[in-house]
Design a protein around this motif. Structure first.
Motif: not given
Length: 299
Positions: A45-47, A50, A69, A76, A226
């Motif tokens: 996941s992006r989270d 980050c 990204f 993403w 982020t």
């Protein structure tokens, strides 16, 4: 006044937890490649990514792709084939812009006698020439430099663009000092009057001149991209830097110019240590009965 939710308090503790353990190695090429499936879609996941960038940073070998990204150059949700198409399109669009500029530049020079000088002064006075240099060092092609820098400014316009976000950042830095450190705030209002408002170069250049290496600048910038551990984290970074001179300022009862000199002497900083300190400030902040203005700004 309002108290932050337990969820936000937990998030703050998690975000600051890496300061309590041994520094972790940055995300390297092998690990970064493992974030993608066979079609080049992100499997993490992006989270997740980050948070790992916040806590660990990026190895130079993956920084360029990761920044695409983080800035929005790539989606993403994109596949490898889609990213190849994006690269091709951005290259062609950049070349078209360059050709257009070459055609209209003579007209602009004729209409405006000092066009070249004015154009160069605008870039120099904003400090953009220093920032662009870091993008030129990071990437290989001119079109990548152009688009990455444009997307970076779009992502950070409420932080480092002087007529959009810098004033708000300085106001909130003042509010943060008043809330967390009333003794220091009182001194800054008295003998140090105007000091905080004079710290605008920190935000305009995104703290670029405070670090010992380009890697440290990139390390801080990628954390700010982020959005972790909170929105407007750059103000917590500035607060943490001010705390570095606090003891000297109070002991020597410094006035405004001397305080600014002490702040300007903050060089050769370690970005990871500064990020850790700012995360600690955030963890402290969310444990308190926070004014609504600060909650709205950071959370």
């Amino acid at each position: 006044m309002t108290t932050l939710s337990p969820e936000n308090s937990l998030s703050a503790r998690q975000s600051a937890s890496f300061i309590l353990v041994k520094r972790k190695p940055p995300i390297d090429k092998t690990e970064w490649d493992g974030f993608f499936d066979e079609n080049g879609h992100l499997a993490k996941s992006r989270d997740f990514i980050c948070v790992n960038i916040l806590e660990r940073g990026l190895h130079p070998f993956v920084r360029t792709e990761a920044w695409k990204f983080l800035t929005g150059y790539y989606s993403w949700q994109s596949s490898q084939d889609e990213r190849l198409m994006v690269d091709s399109t951005r290259r062609k669009n950049y070349e078209a812009l360059c050709q257009m500029y070459e055609k209209i530049q003579p007209l602009l020079e004729n209409l405006h006698r000092n066009f070249i000088e004015t154009r160069n002064n605008i870039e120099y006075q904003q400090g953009y020439h220093e920032m662009v240099m870091l993008f030129q060092l990071m990437v290989e092609h001119d079109h990548e430099t152009f688009w990455l820098f444009q997307f970076f400014l779009q992502k950070t316009e409420h932080s480092c663009v002087i007529n959009i976000g810098v004033g708000k950042n300085l106001d909130m830095l003042n509010n943060l000092i008043n809330f967390l450190d009333p003794v220091f705030a009182e001194h800054l209002k008295g003998k140090g009057a105007g000091t905080v408002q004079s710290l605008f170069p920190w935000f305009c250049l995104y703290f670029q001149r405070a670090f010992k290496s380009f890697d440290d600048v990139w390390r801080l910038w990628e954390v700010l991209l982020t959005g972790k551990p909170c929105r407007n984290f750059q103000v917590l970074v500035a607060y943490s830097m001010l705390q570095m001179v606090r003891k000297q300022v109070l002991q020597e009862s410094m006035a405004g110019d001397d305080i600014l000199l002490a702040c300007n002497n903050l060089i050769d900083l370690d970005a990871t240590e500064l990020v850790s300190t700012a995360c600690t400030v955030y963890a402290e902040l969310v444990q308190k009965d926070v004014p609504q203005s600060l909650k709205d700004f950071f959370l």
